[in-house]
Design a protein around this motif. Structure first.
Motif, PDB file in Angstrom:
ATOM      1  N   LEU A 234       0.829  -1.210   0.000  1.00 14.53           N
ATOM      2  CA  LEU A 234       0.000   0.000   0.000  1.00 14.53           C
ATOM      3  C   LEU A 234       0.861   1.258   0.000  1.00 14.53           C
ATOM      4  N   THR A 235       1.935   1.254   0.764  1.00 16.52           N
ATOM      5  CA  THR A 235       2.807   2.430   0.839  1.00 16.52           C
ATOM      6  C   THR A 235       3.410   2.755  -0.521  1.00 16.52           C
ATOM      7  N   ALA A 236       3.669   1.734  -1.323  1.00 14.34           N
ATOM      8  CA  ALA A 236       4.264   1.950  -2.641  1.00 14.34           C
ATOM      9  C   ALA A 236       3.327   2.686  -3.589  1.00 14.34           C
ATOM     10  N   HIS A 237       2.039   2.764  -3.242  1.00 11.32           N
ATOM     11  CA  HIS A 237       1.060   3.410  -4.125  1.00 11.32           C
ATOM     12  C   HIS A 237       0.431   4.652  -3.491  1.00 11.32           C
ATOM     13  N   LEU A 238       1.090   5.219  -2.509  1.00 11.01           N
ATOM     14  CA  LEU A 238       0.535   6.396  -1.838  1.00 11.01           C
ATOM     15  C   LEU A 238       0.436   7.611  -2.759  1.00 11.01           C
ATOM     16  N   ASP A 239       1.242   7.650  -3.807  1.00  8.53           N
ATOM     17  CA  ASP A 239       1.232   8.802  -4.704  1.00  8.53           C
ATOM     18  C   ASP A 239       0.108   8.731  -5.731  1.00  8.53           C
ATOM     19  N   LYS A 240      -0.694   7.666  -5.697  1.00 10.06           N
ATOM     20  CA  LYS A 240      -1.790   7.506  -6.649  1.00 10.06           C
ATOM     21  C   LYS A 240      -3.116   7.726  -5.928  1.00 10.06           C
ATOM     22  N   HIS A 241      -4.094   8.246  -6.650  1.00  6.85           N
ATOM     23  CA  HIS A 241      -5.341   8.658  -6.004  1.00  6.85           C
ATOM     24  C   HIS A 241      -6.504   7.700  -6.245  1.00  6.85           C
ATOM     25  N   HIS A 242      -6.639   7.181  -7.444  1.00  5.26           N
ATOM     26  CA  HIS A 242      -7.793   6.343  -7.772  1.00  5.26           C
ATOM     27  C   HIS A 242      -7.297   4.951  -8.158  1.00  5.26           C
ATOM     28  N   ILE A 243      -7.017   4.114  -7.170  1.00 11.16           N
ATOM     29  CA  ILE A 243      -6.445   2.807  -7.467  1.00 11.16           C
ATOM     30  C   ILE A 243      -7.251   1.695  -6.803  1.00 11.16           C
ATOM     31  N   TYR A 244      -7.198   0.555  -7.449  1.00 14.47           N
ATOM     32  CA  TYR A 244      -7.945  -0.648  -7.064  1.00 14.47           C
ATOM     33  C   TYR A 244      -6.941  -1.789  -7.137  1.00 14.47           C
ATOM     34  N   ALA A 305     -24.459 -11.138  -7.490  1.00 17.77           N
ATOM     35  CA  ALA A 305     -24.546 -12.237  -6.533  1.00 17.77           C
ATOM     36  C   ALA A 305     -23.311 -12.312  -5.641  1.00 17.77           C
ATOM     37  N   HIS A 306     -22.158 -11.854  -6.137  1.00 18.77           N
ATOM     38  CA  HIS A 306     -20.902 -11.992  -5.404  1.00 18.77           C
ATOM     39  C   HIS A 306     -20.308 -10.613  -5.137  1.00 18.77           C
ATOM     40  N   ASP A 307     -19.718 -10.456  -3.951  1.00 18.91           N
ATOM     41  CA  ASP A 307     -19.245  -9.129  -3.556  1.00 18.91           C
ATOM     42  C   ASP A 307     -18.034  -8.682  -4.364  1.00 18.91           C
ATOM     43  N   ASP A 308     -17.176  -9.616  -4.821  1.00 14.21           N
ATOM     44  CA  ASP A 308     -16.009  -9.192  -5.594  1.00 14.21           C
ATOM     45  C   ASP A 308     -16.416  -8.688  -6.975  1.00 14.21           C
ATOM     46  N   VAL A 309     -17.392  -9.351  -7.601  1.00  7.80           N
ATOM     47  CA  VAL A 309     -17.899  -8.883  -8.893  1.00  7.80           C
ATOM     48  C   VAL A 309     -18.603  -7.538  -8.727  1.00  7.80           C
ATOM     49  N   SER A 310     -19.356  -7.402  -7.652  1.00  8.01           N
ATOM     50  CA  SER A 310     -20.056  -6.141  -7.396  1.00  8.01           C
ATOM     51  C   SER A 310     -19.065  -4.996  -7.251  1.00  8.01           C
ATOM     52  N   ALA A 311     -18.009  -5.206  -6.451  1.00  4.61           N
ATOM     53  CA  ALA A 311     -17.007  -4.156  -6.263  1.00  4.61           C
ATOM     54  C   ALA A 311     -16.337  -3.800  -7.583  1.00  4.61           C
ATOM     55  N   GLY A 312     -16.008  -4.812  -8.387  1.00  2.60           N
ATOM     56  CA  GLY A 312     -15.395  -4.536  -9.679  1.00  2.60           C
ATOM     57  C   GLY A 312     -16.299  -3.732 -10.593  1.00  2.60           C
ATOM     58  N   SER A 313     -17.610  -3.997 -10.523  1.00  6.38           N
ATOM     59  CA  SER A 313     -18.552  -3.274 -11.384  1.00  6.38           C
ATOM     60  C   SER A 313     -18.654  -1.803 -10.999  1.00  6.38           C
ATOM     61  N   TRP A 314     -18.428  -1.477  -9.729  1.00  7.03           N
ATOM     62  CA  TRP A 314     -18.525  -0.082  -9.295  1.00  7.03           C
ATOM     63  C   TRP A 314     -17.424   0.774  -9.902  1.00  7.03           C
ATOM     64  N   PHE A 315     -16.288   0.161 -10.241  1.00  4.53           N
ATOM     65  CA  PHE A 315     -15.136   0.931 -10.721  1.00  4.53           C
ATOM     66  C   PHE A 315     -14.883   0.764 -12.210  1.00  4.53           C
ATOM     67  N   ILE A 316     -15.633  -0.115 -12.874  1.00  5.94           N
ATOM     68  CA  ILE A 316     -15.329  -0.438 -14.265  1.00  5.94           C
ATOM     69  C   ILE A 316     -15.513   0.766 -15.179  1.00  5.94           C
ATOM     70  N   GLY A 317     -16.425   1.667 -14.838  1.00  5.87           N
ATOM     71  CA  GLY A 317     -16.671   2.819 -15.705  1.00  5.87           C
ATOM     72  C   GLY A 317     -15.974   4.086 -15.267  1.00  5.87           C
ATOM     73  N   LEU A 318     -15.098   3.988 -14.259  1.00  2.00           N
ATOM     74  CA  LEU A 318     -14.402   5.160 -13.744  1.00  2.00           C
ATOM     75  C   LEU A 318     -12.958   5.190 -14.236  1.00  2.00           C
ATOM     76  N   ASP A 319     -12.350   6.345 -14.084  1.00  4.33           N
ATOM     77  CA  ASP A 319     -10.939   6.491 -14.446  1.00  4.33           C
ATOM     78  C   ASP A 319     -10.095   5.972 -13.280  1.00  4.33           C
ATOM     79  N   VAL A 320     -10.065   4.652 -13.154  1.00  6.94           N
ATOM     80  CA  VAL A 320      -9.414   3.982 -12.030  1.00  6.94           C
ATOM     81  C   VAL A 320      -8.282   3.103 -12.554  1.00  6.94           C
TER      82      VAL A 320
END
Length: 352
Positions: A234-244, A305-320
């Protein structure tokens, strides 16, 4: 004498009986003239109104009723609100998916300089899983507070409430929490397997309200984590704002209802029946801006139906930025001293 008097009365009543029909005829004539006059006036008024309407139409003007006027005002007001929301949304995209009004609230909080909030999703009947995690990698008591104060990492189990609020299941969790002080109880979330995707959203809402951290991490309660290695990632990515961050994967969408991984909305994923790229549900991390985005938009974010797919769908259309971190991919190993099969991270294995 009687005959004469009766004749006199009859002869005297004759003129009065003749006057009544004359009066009635006079009144009828006057009424006819009056009604005819009114009808004539109404006809003139109608003709005048028609003429005015034609003139207004020719000049490009229209006659609007009161209802039409109110409807026009309402539409204008809705358009004004929509424009204001669009402006806020545009500003939110530039400020980490959070409006200025909310960012001021975050700025007024005392900053705790936390690196991450690790939420371990658990449920009723998983006491052995939680005890195993406490023995293996999650600090307890004063060590848990020290981890937060010195290294900026909060670790909590999160769980909802029983559908029968206040029953023995809730009582057992409350008793355990009084002993360990390591729960984040989601009072507004019903605890059930099908509610897991919504439970993730509820966790992010409560965690954001309670802590100001750079990252929010979701972990299953059958996974062992090396906190040092996770903190380094996590520390290696502190300089990034919108990451998954996670072990990115895809897979087949199951359309058979009797299958364990059945997806009721399978038809939405096209003929190929393949999920979009998303992080494995065992563990993944998102930056604060994405957690804020989920918190703000939780009423309209779709869950599957699954929480991992749901989370992925929330970010699929964003600049992430999707970061495929192979160190967060799990392998299964059986531990003889436990009833359950726990999965160990490769980051844990590589450091031991």
């Amino acid at each position: 004498m009687n005959i004469r008097s009766s004749q006199t009365r009859l002869s005297g009543s004759t003129p009065r009986s003749r006057i009544s029909p004359l009066l009635l005829a006079l009144f009828a004539a006057m009424a006819t003239v009056y009604v005819a006059g009114r009808l004539w006036q109404d006809a003139e008024v109608r003709a005048y109104l028609i003429q005015e309407l034609d003139q207004r139409t020719a000049q490009g003007r229209s006659v609007i009723s009161v209802d039409d006027t109110l409807q026009t005002i309402t539409c204008s007001e809705q358009q004004r609100k929509l424009t204001a929301l669009e402006m806020k949304l545009a500003a939110a995209r530039q400020e980490g998916f959070i409006p200025k009004s909310l960012s001021k609230n975050y700025e007024t909080r005392p900053r705790k300089n936390l690196l991450a909030v690790i939420g371990i999703i658990t449920t009723f009947g998983h006491r052995k899983n939680r005890d195993a995690i406490r023995k293996a990698w999650m600090p307890t008591g004063s060590a848990l507070k020290k981890l937060a104060n010195e290294r900026g990492i909060i670790v909590k189990f999160f769980i909802g409430r029983s559908a029968n609020r206040g029953d023995s299941l809730d009582v057992e969790i409350d008793r355990e929490n009084r002993q360990t002080h390591d729960f984040l109880v989601l009072d507004d979330q019903v605890e059930s397997p099908e509610e897991h995707p919504r439970k993730i959203k509820s966790f992010l809402v409560h965690a954001l309200d309670k802590w100001d951290a750079e990252f929010f991490v979701k972990v299953n309660d059958d996974v062992f984590v090396n906190i040092d290695s996770l903190g380094a990632i996590l520390t290696a990515h502190l300089d990034k704002h919108h990451i998954y961050i996670g072990c990115m994967k895809s897979g087949q969408v199951v359309s058979e209802p009797n299958n364990k991984w059945y997806e009721p909305d399978w038809w939405k994923f096209g003929d190929a029946k393949s999920y979009f790229r998303h992080a494995s549900g065992d563990i993944y991390a998102i930056s604060r801006s994405l957690a804020q985005y989920v918190s703000i938009n939780r009423p309209i974010l779709r869950t599957y139906a699954h929480d991992d797919v749901s989370a992925g769908s929330w970010f699929i259309g964003l600049d992430v930025e999707h970061i495929d971190e192979q160190k967060l991919c799990c392998s299964s190993q059986s531990k003889g001293w436990l009833v359950y099969i726990f999965r160990w991270f490769s980051v844990f294995q590589s450091s031991t």
